[in-house]
Design a protein around this motif. Structure first.
Motif, PDB file in Angstrom:
ATOM      1  N   TRP A  49     -79.176  -8.056 -26.697  1.00  0.00           N
ATOM      2  CA  TRP A  49     -78.813  -7.361 -25.463  1.00  0.00           C
ATOM      3  C   TRP A  49     -80.052  -7.276 -24.566  1.00  0.00           C
ATOM      4  N   THR A  50     -79.888  -7.663 -23.325  1.00  0.00           N
ATOM      5  CA  THR A  50     -81.001  -7.642 -22.368  1.00  0.00           C
ATOM      6  C   THR A  50     -80.660  -6.696 -21.226  1.00  0.00           C
ATOM      7  N   LEU A 120     -85.938  -5.559 -20.730  1.00  0.00           N
ATOM      8  CA  LEU A 120     -86.017  -5.000 -22.076  1.00  0.00           C
ATOM      9  C   LEU A 120     -84.978  -5.682 -22.962  1.00  0.00           C
ATOM     10  N   GLU A 121     -85.425  -6.084 -24.150  1.00  0.00           N
ATOM     11  CA  GLU A 121     -84.539  -6.802 -25.059  1.00  0.00           C
ATOM     12  C   GLU A 121     -84.368  -6.047 -26.371  1.00  0.00           C
ATOM     13  N   TYR A 122     -83.120  -5.927 -26.819  1.00  0.00           N
ATOM     14  CA  TYR A 122     -82.801  -5.367 -28.127  1.00  0.00           C
ATOM     15  C   TYR A 122     -82.145  -6.459 -28.973  1.00  0.00           C
ATOM     16  N   ARG A 123     -82.680  -6.676 -30.166  1.00  0.00           N
ATOM     17  CA  ARG A 123     -82.063  -7.599 -31.122  1.00  0.00           C
ATOM     18  C   ARG A 123     -81.364  -6.769 -32.198  1.00  0.00           C
ATOM     19  N   LEU A 124     -80.078  -7.029 -32.397  1.00  0.00           N
ATOM     20  CA  LEU A 124     -79.278  -6.222 -33.307  1.00  0.00           C
ATOM     21  C   LEU A 124     -79.113  -6.872 -34.673  1.00  0.00           C
ATOM     22  N   LYS A 125     -78.807  -6.040 -35.670  1.00  0.00           N
ATOM     23  CA  LYS A 125     -78.550  -6.517 -37.027  1.00  0.00           C
ATOM     24  C   LYS A 125     -77.189  -7.212 -37.115  1.00  0.00           C
ATOM     25  N   ALA A 126     -76.260  -6.754 -36.289  1.00  0.00           N
ATOM     26  CA  ALA A 126     -74.908  -7.307 -36.279  1.00  0.00           C
ATOM     27  C   ALA A 126     -74.325  -7.072 -34.890  1.00  0.00           C
ATOM     28  N   PRO A 127     -73.349  -7.852 -34.476  1.00  0.00           N
ATOM     29  CA  PRO A 127     -72.745  -7.638 -33.161  1.00  0.00           C
ATOM     30  C   PRO A 127     -72.204  -6.214 -33.020  1.00  0.00           C
ATOM     31  N   CYS A 128     -72.411  -5.643 -31.837  1.00  0.00           N
ATOM     32  CA  CYS A 128     -71.955  -4.274 -31.586  1.00  0.00           C
ATOM     33  C   CYS A 128     -71.487  -4.189 -30.132  1.00  0.00           C
ATOM     34  N   PRO A 129     -70.199  -4.379 -29.892  1.00  0.00           N
ATOM     35  CA  PRO A 129     -69.695  -4.392 -28.516  1.00  0.00           C
ATOM     36  C   PRO A 129     -69.866  -3.069 -27.773  1.00  0.00           C
ATOM     37  N   PHE A 130     -70.042  -1.962 -28.531  1.00  0.00           N
ATOM     38  CA  PHE A 130     -70.211  -0.663 -27.876  1.00  0.00           C
ATOM     39  C   PHE A 130     -71.682  -0.249 -27.796  1.00  0.00           C
ATOM     40  N   PHE A 131     -72.594  -1.210 -27.875  1.00  0.00           N
ATOM     41  CA  PHE A 131     -74.017  -0.881 -27.830  1.00  0.00           C
ATOM     42  C   PHE A 131     -74.420  -0.132 -26.557  1.00  0.00           C
ATOM     43  N   PRO A 132     -73.845  -0.418 -25.371  1.00  0.00           N
ATOM     44  CA  PRO A 132     -74.186   0.383 -24.186  1.00  0.00           C
ATOM     45  C   PRO A 132     -73.918   1.880 -24.382  1.00  0.00           C
ATOM     46  N   ASP A 133     -72.879   2.223 -25.149  1.00  0.00           N
ATOM     47  CA  ASP A 133     -72.625   3.635 -25.459  1.00  0.00           C
ATOM     48  C   ASP A 133     -73.748   4.202 -26.327  1.00  0.00           C
ATOM     49  N   ILE A 134     -74.221   3.401 -27.265  1.00  0.00           N
ATOM     50  CA  ILE A 134     -75.285   3.840 -28.163  1.00  0.00           C
ATOM     51  C   ILE A 134     -76.551   4.169 -27.375  1.00  0.00           C
ATOM     52  N   VAL A 135     -76.942   3.285 -26.453  1.00  0.00           N
ATOM     53  CA  VAL A 135     -78.206   3.501 -25.728  1.00  0.00           C
ATOM     54  C   VAL A 135     -78.112   4.624 -24.692  1.00  0.00           C
ATOM     55  N   SER A 136     -76.911   5.147 -24.472  1.00  0.00           N
ATOM     56  CA  SER A 136     -76.782   6.287 -23.562  1.00  0.00           C
ATOM     57  C   SER A 136     -77.215   7.590 -24.231  1.00  0.00           C
TER      58      SER A 136
END
Length: 221
Positions: A49-50, A120-136
Motif C-alpha cells: 500500500w502506497t 509512504l509505503e506499507y508492505r503487508l504480511k497478507a492482503p488486507c482490503p480494509f487496510f485504510p480502516d486500520i491506518v485510521s
C-alpha cells in the motif's frame, strides 16, 4: 493517557482524535476518507500500500511533517520498551513488524518505508482490503522524533512539549482536572475548522458529570 501509542481508553481517544490525524480519517458515513494522505493505491497482489501525503504538511509547532515521521512512529510502536497497547495492530498486518519487535528483524526488513518526503509505503504480511480502516486508528499516528527523544515518556504531560498534527493543539494540561485544546493554525485543513477552543474536563463522579450536563456546564459527557 493522551499518548497515541499508550492509549487504550475511550476518553483518551476522544482527545487524541481531535489533536492527531492519520493518513486516513473516518468520515461522517463511517467510511475511510483522505486525511493527511490525499490519495493511496495498492499493488495487484494486495501486499503493498502506497500513501501519498498532502503537500506542505506541518506539525503544530510549524516544523515540516514528512513520511519519515510515520516510519519513526511505527518503529516506536514495535519497540518492546514502548509497551504499545495496540502493538498487534502493527504486528498482525505489517511485514517484518513482529520480527522487529522480537529483536530478530532489521530496518531493511521492516515493512514501513519512506520512499520520499511525501510517499509512504506499507508492505503487508497478507492482503488486507480494509487496510485504510486500520491506518485510521490512532496507533498509526505519526510522531515527532525530536519531541520524544528530548522529553521521553513525559512528552504528553505539558502543553509545551506536546507536538501534534490534528485540527486542534493542546494549550493547557491541568493535571487531573482538564485538557484545553485550541485551533491548530498549522493543520492542513484549518480553514474548515470552525471551533476555536475545546475543553475536556475530568469529572470522576458520574452523577456530578450528569448534573454538569443538565445545567449546561458541559456540552457532552
Amino acid at each position: 493517557t493522551i499518548d497515541p501509542v499508550q492509549n487504550e481508553s475511550v476518553d483518551g481517544s476522544d482527545v487524541i482524535m481531535n489533536i492527531f490525524e492519520g493518513l486516513v480519517r473516518v468520515g461522517l458515513d463511517a467510511k475511510p476518507e483522505a486525511g493527511l494522505a490525499e490519495k493511496w493505491d495498492v499493488s495487484e497482489d494486495g501486499l503493498t500500500w502506497t500513501f501519498h501525503l498532502r503537500p506542505g504538511l506541518k506539525w503544530s509547532d510549524g516544523s515540516p511533517l514528512t513520511a519519515e515521521d510515520y516510519v519513526y512512529a511505527a518503529k516506536h510502536v514495535c519497540t518492546p520498551a514502548t509497551t504499545a497497547q495496540y502493538l498487534n495492530m502493527m504486528t498482525d498486518y505489517i511485514e517484518g513488524a513482529e520480527a522487529y519487535y522480537e529483536g530478530k528483524g532489521s530496518d531493511e526488513s521492516f515493512g514501513v518505508k519512506a520512499i520520499d518526503d511525501r510517499t509512504l509505503e506499507y508492505r503487508l504480511k497478507a492482503p488486507c482490503p480494509f487496510f485504510p480502516d486500520i491506518v485510521s486508528m490512532w496507533v498509526y499516528s505519526p510522531l515527532k522524533k525530536e519531541t520524544l527523544e528530548a522529553n521521553g515518556d513525559k512528552w504528553t504531560q505539558t502543553a509545551a512539549t506536546y507536538v501534534c498534527n490534528g485540527p486542534f493543539k493542546i494549550s493547557e494540561i491541568n493535571s487531573g482536572a482538564s485538557v484545553v485544546l485550541t485551533k491548530n493554525e498549522n493543520y492542513w485543513d484549518a480553514a474548515n475548522v470552525s471551533l476555536e477552543k475545546l475543553s475536556f474536563r475530568y469529572i470522576l463522579d458520574t452523577s456530578t458529570a450528569l448534573t454538569a450536563y443538565e445545567n449546561g456546564e458541559v456540552d457532552g459527557i
